[in-house]
Motif scaffolding. Structure first.
Motif, PDB file in Angstrom:
ATOM      1  N   LYS A  67       7.617  -7.094   1.658  1.00  0.00           N
ATOM      2  CA  LYS A  67       6.422  -7.264   0.843  1.00  0.00           C
ATOM      3  C   LYS A  67       5.955  -5.885   0.400  1.00  0.00           C
ATOM      4  N   ALA A  68       5.835  -5.702  -0.921  1.00  0.00           N
ATOM      5  CA  ALA A  68       5.470  -4.388  -1.451  1.00  0.00           C
ATOM      6  C   ALA A  68       4.525  -4.537  -2.644  1.00  0.00           C
ATOM      7  N   THR A  69       3.643  -3.555  -2.792  1.00  0.00           N
ATOM      8  CA  THR A  69       2.723  -3.542  -3.927  1.00  0.00           C
ATOM      9  C   THR A  69       3.068  -2.443  -4.934  1.00  0.00           C
ATOM     10  N   ASP A  70       3.949  -1.539  -4.582  1.00  0.00           N
ATOM     11  CA  ASP A  70       4.344  -0.463  -5.492  1.00  0.00           C
ATOM     12  C   ASP A  70       5.110  -1.051  -6.674  1.00  0.00           C
ATOM     13  N   PRO A  71       4.641  -0.841  -7.909  1.00  0.00           N
ATOM     14  CA  PRO A  71       5.331  -1.409  -9.074  1.00  0.00           C
ATOM     15  C   PRO A  71       6.793  -0.972  -9.189  1.00  0.00           C
ATOM     16  N   MET A  72       7.107   0.227  -8.724  1.00  0.00           N
ATOM     17  CA  MET A  72       8.479   0.726  -8.804  1.00  0.00           C
ATOM     18  C   MET A  72       9.432  -0.023  -7.878  1.00  0.00           C
ATOM     19  N   SER A  73       8.895  -0.717  -6.885  1.00  0.00           N
ATOM     20  CA  SER A  73       9.764  -1.460  -5.971  1.00  0.00           C
ATOM     21  C   SER A  73      10.548  -2.541  -6.709  1.00  0.00           C
ATOM     22  N   ALA A  74      10.016  -3.043  -7.823  1.00  0.00           N
ATOM     23  CA  ALA A  74      10.707  -4.064  -8.616  1.00  0.00           C
ATOM     24  C   ALA A  74      12.041  -3.543  -9.157  1.00  0.00           C
ATOM     25  N   ASP A 117      13.431  -0.325  -7.753  1.00  0.00           N
ATOM     26  CA  ASP A 117      14.079   0.444  -6.683  1.00  0.00           C
ATOM     27  C   ASP A 117      14.768  -0.415  -5.628  1.00  0.00           C
ATOM     28  N   ILE A 118      14.134  -1.482  -5.180  1.00  0.00           N
ATOM     29  CA  ILE A 118      14.726  -2.283  -4.099  1.00  0.00           C
ATOM     30  C   ILE A 118      15.978  -3.034  -4.570  1.00  0.00           C
ATOM     31  N   PRO A 119      15.964  -3.689  -5.743  1.00  0.00           N
ATOM     32  CA  PRO A 119      17.227  -4.294  -6.202  1.00  0.00           C
ATOM     33  C   PRO A 119      18.352  -3.264  -6.378  1.00  0.00           C
ATOM     34  N   HIS A 120      17.994  -2.080  -6.867  1.00  0.00           N
ATOM     35  CA  HIS A 120      18.990  -1.015  -7.044  1.00  0.00           C
ATOM     36  C   HIS A 120      19.567  -0.589  -5.694  1.00  0.00           C
ATOM     37  N   MET A 121      18.700  -0.432  -4.686  1.00  0.00           N
ATOM     38  CA  MET A 121      19.150  -0.059  -3.352  1.00  0.00           C
ATOM     39  C   MET A 121      20.082  -1.127  -2.778  1.00  0.00           C
ATOM     40  N   CYS A 122      19.739  -2.408  -2.991  1.00  0.00           N
ATOM     41  CA  CYS A 122      20.596  -3.497  -2.496  1.00  0.00           C
ATOM     42  C   CYS A 122      21.986  -3.402  -3.111  1.00  0.00           C
ATOM     43  N   GLN A 123      22.036  -3.154  -4.410  1.00  0.00           N
ATOM     44  CA  GLN A 123      23.318  -3.044  -5.104  1.00  0.00           C
ATOM     45  C   GLN A 123      24.114  -1.846  -4.578  1.00  0.00           C
ATOM     46  N   GLU A 124      23.452  -0.716  -4.391  1.00  0.00           N
ATOM     47  CA  GLU A 124      24.124   0.493  -3.899  1.00  0.00           C
ATOM     48  C   GLU A 124      24.653   0.328  -2.488  1.00  0.00           C
ATOM     49  N   ASP A 125      23.868  -0.324  -1.625  1.00  0.00           N
ATOM     50  CA  ASP A 125      24.201  -0.406  -0.203  1.00  0.00           C
ATOM     51  C   ASP A 125      24.986  -1.663   0.173  1.00  0.00           C
ATOM     52  N   GLY A 126      25.195  -2.584  -0.778  1.00  0.00           N
ATOM     53  CA  GLY A 126      25.988  -3.771  -0.502  1.00  0.00           C
ATOM     54  C   GLY A 126      25.223  -4.925   0.137  1.00  0.00           C
ATOM     55  N   HIS A 127      23.908  -4.939  -0.003  1.00  0.00           N
ATOM     56  CA  HIS A 127      23.107  -6.052   0.505  1.00  0.00           C
ATOM     57  C   HIS A 127      22.923  -7.080  -0.615  1.00  0.00           C
ATOM     58  N   VAL A 128      22.614  -8.318  -0.228  1.00  0.00           N
ATOM     59  CA  VAL A 128      22.423  -9.378  -1.215  1.00  0.00           C
ATOM     60  C   VAL A 128      20.931  -9.599  -1.428  1.00  0.00           C
ATOM     61  N   GLY A 156       0.794  -1.228   0.000  1.00  0.00           N
ATOM     62  CA  GLY A 156       0.000   0.000   0.000  1.00  0.00           C
ATOM     63  C   GLY A 156       0.824   1.274   0.000  1.00  0.00           C
ATOM     64  N   LEU A 157       2.119   1.172   0.237  1.00  0.00           N
ATOM     65  CA  LEU A 157       2.978   2.355   0.223  1.00  0.00           C
ATOM     66  C   LEU A 157       3.526   2.579  -1.183  1.00  0.00           C
ATOM     67  N   ASN A 158       3.650   3.837  -1.567  1.00  0.00           N
ATOM     68  CA  ASN A 158       4.155   4.175  -2.896  1.00  0.00           C
ATOM     69  C   ASN A 158       5.538   4.791  -2.816  1.00  0.00           C
ATOM     70  N   CYS A 159       6.223   4.762  -3.948  1.00  0.00           N
ATOM     71  CA  CYS A 159       7.566   5.312  -4.104  1.00  0.00           C
ATOM     72  C   CYS A 159       7.614   6.747  -3.567  1.00  0.00           C
ATOM     73  N   PRO A 160       8.603   7.084  -2.790  1.00  0.00           N
ATOM     74  CA  PRO A 160       9.832   6.368  -2.471  1.00  0.00           C
ATOM     75  C   PRO A 160       9.783   5.629  -1.131  1.00  0.00           C
ATOM     76  N   LEU A 161       8.632   5.529  -0.492  1.00  0.00           N
ATOM     77  CA  LEU A 161       8.557   4.965   0.860  1.00  0.00           C
ATOM     78  C   LEU A 161       9.054   3.529   0.987  1.00  0.00           C
ATOM     79  N   PRO A 162       8.739   2.605   0.062  1.00  0.00           N
ATOM     80  CA  PRO A 162       9.243   1.239   0.248  1.00  0.00           C
ATOM     81  C   PRO A 162      10.769   1.157   0.362  1.00  0.00           C
TER      82      PRO A 162
END
Length: 74
Positions: free
Chosen positions: A37-44, A46-57, A11-17
């Motif tokens: 768990k996210a319903t925002d289409p942009m999370s598909a 944004d979240i992988p990009h954030m993982c890459q930037e921050d060093g998470h797997v 239910g949260l929209n970009c950039p909140l997730p």
């Protein structure tokens, strides 16, 4: 290893997730896992990009009905 934590951002929209995921991961210990768990289409994107930037797997990204679920290792 601690139990996997779950962060429900449906239910949260970009950039909140991404913002809430990043904040939650900062409180976690290396090696712990977080399921987001996210319903925002942009999370598909944004979240992988954030993982890459921050060093998470990003272990897994999948759709369950209308919810995208990410498994991330800190």
């Amino acid at each position: 290893m601690k139990d996997t934590q779950i962060l429900d951002l449906r239910g949260l929209n970009c950039p909140l997730p991404v913002m809430k995921t990043r904040k939650h991961l900062k409180r976690m210990t290396k090696g712990e896992q977080l399921v987001v768990k996210a319903t925002d289409p942009m999370s598909a994107i944004d979240i992988p990009h954030m993982c890459q930037e921050d060093g998470h797997v990003l272990i897994e990204s999948k759709m369950l009905d209308d919810v995208r679920q990410f498994t991330i290792e800190c």
